[in-house]
Enzyme design. Structure first.
Site, short mmCIF file in Angstrom:
data_model
loop_
_atom_site.label_atom_id
_atom_site.label_comp_id
_atom_site.label_asym_id
_atom_site.label_seq_id
_atom_site.Cartn_x
_atom_site.Cartn_y
_atom_site.Cartn_z
N LYS A 22 3.45 -20.05 21.07
CA LYS A 22 3.89 -21.20 21.74
C LYS A 22 5.57 -21.33 21.43
O LYS A 22 6.40 -21.46 22.15
CB LYS A 22 3.19 -22.74 21.66
N ASN A 23 5.68 -21.65 19.99
CA ASN A 23 6.97 -22.00 19.67
C ASN A 23 8.05 -20.97 19.55
O ASN A 23 9.25 -21.16 19.15
CB ASN A 23 6.82 -22.78 18.03
N CYS A 126 8.33 -39.59 19.73
CA CYS A 126 7.06 -38.92 20.17
C CYS A 126 6.01 -39.42 19.01
O CYS A 126 6.43 -40.13 18.25
CB CYS A 126 7.12 -37.48 20.30
N ARG A 131 12.35 -38.30 15.65
CA ARG A 131 12.83 -36.77 16.00
C ARG A 131 14.26 -37.00 16.83
O ARG A 131 14.28 -36.87 17.88
CB ARG A 131 11.97 -36.16 17.05
N PRO A 132 15.25 -37.59 16.14
CA PRO A 132 16.61 -37.72 16.57
C PRO A 132 17.16 -36.31 16.92
O PRO A 132 16.75 -35.22 16.62
CB PRO A 132 17.33 -38.39 15.50
N ASP A 134 20.65 -35.73 16.22
CA ASP A 134 22.10 -35.78 15.71
C ASP A 134 22.56 -34.31 15.24
O ASP A 134 23.66 -34.03 15.30
CB ASP A 134 22.26 -36.81 14.33
N LEU A 135 21.56 -33.68 14.90
CA LEU A 135 21.99 -32.19 14.25
C LEU A 135 22.47 -31.22 15.37
O LEU A 135 23.43 -30.37 15.12
CB LEU A 135 20.92 -31.65 13.61
N LYS A 171 20.38 -30.81 7.22
CA LYS A 171 18.80 -30.77 6.86
C LYS A 171 18.50 -29.47 7.92
O LYS A 171 18.99 -29.44 8.95
CB LYS A 171 18.49 -32.12 7.42
N VAL A 174 14.66 -26.67 12.87
CA VAL A 174 14.12 -25.49 13.85
C VAL A 174 14.76 -25.27 15.21
O VAL A 174 15.51 -24.46 15.50
CB VAL A 174 12.65 -25.10 14.22
N ASP A 316 2.98 -27.93 10.79
CA ASP A 316 1.93 -27.78 12.01
C ASP A 316 0.59 -27.26 11.59
O ASP A 316 -0.33 -27.22 12.48
CB ASP A 316 2.52 -26.78 12.86
N ARG A 408 -1.86 -28.12 25.28
CA ARG A 408 -0.56 -27.77 25.27
C ARG A 408 -0.24 -26.59 24.28
O ARG A 408 0.58 -25.83 24.51
CB ARG A 408 0.16 -28.99 24.34
C1 EPZ Z 1 9.72 -27.46 15.89
O1 EPZ Z 1 10.03 -28.69 16.21
C2 EPZ Z 1 8.52 -26.93 16.50
N1 EPZ Z 1 8.58 -27.17 17.74
C3 EPZ Z 1 7.44 -28.09 15.71
O2 EPZ Z 1 6.12 -27.83 16.28
C4 EPZ Z 1 7.46 -28.22 14.42
O3 EPZ Z 1 6.54 -28.95 13.88
C5 EPZ Z 1 8.56 -28.29 13.83
O4 EPZ Z 1 9.89 -27.30 14.38
C6 EPZ Z 1 8.85 -28.08 12.35
O5 EPZ Z 1 8.42 -26.75 11.95
C7 EPZ Z 1 8.73 -26.26 18.62
O6 EPZ Z 1 9.09 -25.21 18.15
C8 EPZ Z 1 8.66 -26.26 19.96
P1 EPZ Z 1 12.86 -29.89 13.64
P2 EPZ Z 1 11.40 -29.22 16.18
O7 EPZ Z 1 14.04 -30.06 14.53
O8 EPZ Z 1 12.60 -28.21 16.36
C9 EPZ Z 1 14.64 -33.85 11.78
C10 EPZ Z 1 3.91 -28.24 17.44
O9 EPZ Z 1 2.92 -28.98 17.03
N2 EPZ Z 1 15.68 -33.92 12.79
O10 EPZ Z 1 12.73 -28.70 12.66
O11 EPZ Z 1 11.71 -30.35 17.04
C11 EPZ Z 1 13.23 -33.98 12.76
O12 EPZ Z 1 13.07 -35.42 12.93
C12 EPZ Z 1 5.65 -28.74 16.88
O13 EPZ Z 1 4.08 -27.14 17.88
C13 EPZ Z 1 16.85 -34.67 12.74
O14 EPZ Z 1 16.97 -35.52 12.00
O15 EPZ Z 1 11.50 -29.82 14.54
C14 EPZ Z 1 12.09 -33.48 11.69
O16 EPZ Z 1 12.03 -34.67 10.59
C15 EPZ Z 1 5.42 -30.29 16.71
N3 EPZ Z 1 18.05 -34.46 13.36
C16 EPZ Z 1 13.01 -32.37 11.10
O17 EPZ Z 1 14.40 -32.84 11.48
C17 EPZ Z 1 17.80 -33.58 14.41
O18 EPZ Z 1 18.83 -33.39 15.38
C18 EPZ Z 1 12.59 -31.19 11.36
O19 EPZ Z 1 12.50 -31.04 12.93
C19 EPZ Z 1 16.94 -32.65 14.73
C20 EPZ Z 1 15.77 -32.80 13.84
#
Ligand code: EPZ
Length: 429
Positions: A22-23, A126, A131-132, A134-135, A171, A174, A316, A408
């Site tokens: 999915k991801n 969510c 989940r901001p 900013d990055l 930070k 993904v 996950d 989902r």
């Molecule tokens: C991806 O979400 C996955 N989703 C998530 O899978 C997975 O849990 C996550 O990566 C971590 O591995 C998809 O690929 C569709 P992140 P993503 O940006 O990209 C913080 C599932 O169950 N952050 O790597 O949204 C954020 O809040 C899902 O399939 C900021 O602070 O995750 C988190 O603490 C759920 N600012 C951390 O970084 C930003 O601008 C990592 O989030 C972006 C993120």
């Protein structure tokens, strides 16, 4: 609303085919916005999130077509879908659509790169945390975009096109790494991304973009270099296997006991999780085209786990592993470092008799000799499958409500587990 009913107590024996990730599928589908040519994706899983993203992309003008019947049709194979964004008709991603799926925010990257503008609703919080974004904003600004926040929308513009730059993520993210890869592919000059996410799905997206004519090197490591090109073409790409689905069924087999082969997947996608399962007492064998998991008679040993970005233990799989630890012979500590609120399965596991206490980011799990079936509530995708895993060994009947969370991200879950001897059924309505 559908429910899943599980009668616990059976071991699992047989083969479970692993679907496309999915991801990986979601960012690959979004990459179709980068070209007016057709992007063909093979092994796309049948999931509610994929259907939802098809609708969201349709709003921007993306047509899709699904390949028809084949002479040899294997139900385990995902679909082949052709995506064509001949003309982008709308560069706005409205709240009604983005709020349904956070990943749809990622359209900001290709829209900005190709159309030089995008107006995308903030995804909001969510169930697993705030989940901001900013990055994403900082990264796109580094490529020369002007970004304003206007009444809940991120309004991004780059009238002369994006320009390559060096950008270091403070930070690991993904999604923000995916977006930077897509945006920088059509920027002028070279972009270097430091502290990039190393998840296999990032490398998969880069491989697809390269097949479309992008010039990306280093994906899968923390430094990625992208040499911008003026246009991308269509391509054909196969979605990589789902490592989270793989890990989930591996944990299910370790929980229920038995002998299960996960086919169409690779151990290298989840080495840390498989090592953790070995420590917990499962026998894990790497096969050429899959993984074999056995646990026959041996008890489950407690193992401490800390979630981390790839190649660490995936967030996950945290809920699923916690379910396993509820039956361990002793105490384990599970630390969640990625999302601040990803422990909603704790109170549901407790309904089944699990003994878990929370202190900040750490869950202390005291293994119990038995779990008892009960009605429980799915709160998010991975939490819901952790309840199914617990239900596999709970005495009597466990009913998991709000199964739409499960749909989902898990394709034909009841069939896949049922084929290995589990008593799992979907109750519709
Ligand atoms: C991806 O979400 C996955 N989703 C998530 O899978 C997975 O849990 C996550 O990566 C971590 O591995 C998809 O690929 C569709 P992140 P993503 O940006 O990209 C913080 C599932 O169950 N952050 O790597 O949204 C954020 O809040 C899902 O399939 C900021 O602070 O995750 C988190 O603490 C759920 N600012 C951390 O970084 C930003 O601008 C990592 O989030 C972006 C993120």
């Amino acid at each position: 609303m559908d429910r899943i009913r599980i009668r616990g107590g059976n071991t699992l024996n047989g083969t479970i085919p692993i679907s496309g990730a999915k991801n990986a599928a979601l960012p690959l589908m979004i990459a179709s916005l980068l070209t007016d040519d057709t992007l063909t994706l093979e092994n796309v899983p049948h999931l509610a999130d994929v259907e939802q993203l098809i609708r969201i992309l349709g709003n921007h003008g993306v047509d899709y077509a699904v390949s028809g019947k084949r002479l040899v049709q294997d139900p385990a194979q995902g679909r082949t879908i052709h995506f064509t964004a001949r003309t982008i008709v709308d560069t706005t991603a409205p709240y009604e659509l983005v709020s349904k799926m956070r990943a749809s925010f990622w359209v900001i990257g290709p829209l900005l790169a190709r159309m030089h503008k995008a107006r995308v609703s903030l995804p909001g919080g969510c169930a697993i945390g705030t989940r901001p974004v900013d990055l994403f904003i900082d990264g796109l600004r580094a490529l020369g975009a002007t970004i304003d926040i206007d009444r809940g929308y991120v309004v991004a513009q780059a009238p002369g096109g994006l320009v390559g730059n060096r950008f270091r993520f403070p930070k690991v993210s993904v999604g923000a790494t995916h977006v930077m890869l897509m945006a920088a592919s059509l920027a002028k000059g070279e972009t270097v991304i430091e502290n990039a996410a190393r998840e296999p799905e990032v490398a998969d997206l880069a491989a697809c973009l390269n097949a479309m004519g992008a010039r990306i090197s280093g994906a899968g490591t923390s430094t990625i270099t992208i040499e911008g090109v003026t246009a991308l073409s269509g391509a054909r790409h196969r979605v990589l296997p789902d490592r989270i689905e793989t890990g989930t069924y591996a944990i299910a087999a370790a929980m229920a006991g038995g002998d299960v082969t996960l086919s169409g997947t690779h151990a290298s996608l989840l080495s840390t999780a498989l090592d953790t399962l070995r420590q917990a007492g499962a026998e894990v064998t790497e096969l050429n085209d899959g993984i074999r998991i056995r646990r026959n008679g041996a008890g489950i040993s407690p193992v401490d786990v800390v979630t981390d970005p790839f190649p660490g233990f995936p967030t996950d799989l945290q809920a699923q592993f916690m379910a396993l630890m509820t039956r361990a012979d002793g105490v384990s500590n599970i630390t969640e470092t990625i999302f601040e609120n990803r422990f909603m399965h704790v109170q549901e596991l407790a309904r089944l008799g699990a003994k878990i206490s929370l202190s900040g980011q750490v869950a202390r799990v005291e293994g119990v000799a038995k779990l008892e079936g009960a009605p429980v509530m799915a709160t998010d995708l991975r939490a819901s499958v952790s309840l199914v895993i617990a239900g596999l060994v709970a005495d009597g009947e466990t009913t998991v409500n709000r199964v739409y969370h499960l749909d989902r991200g898990f394709e034909r879950l009841e069939e896949k587990l049922g084929a290995c001897g589990a008593e799992v059924e979907r109750i519709s309505g």
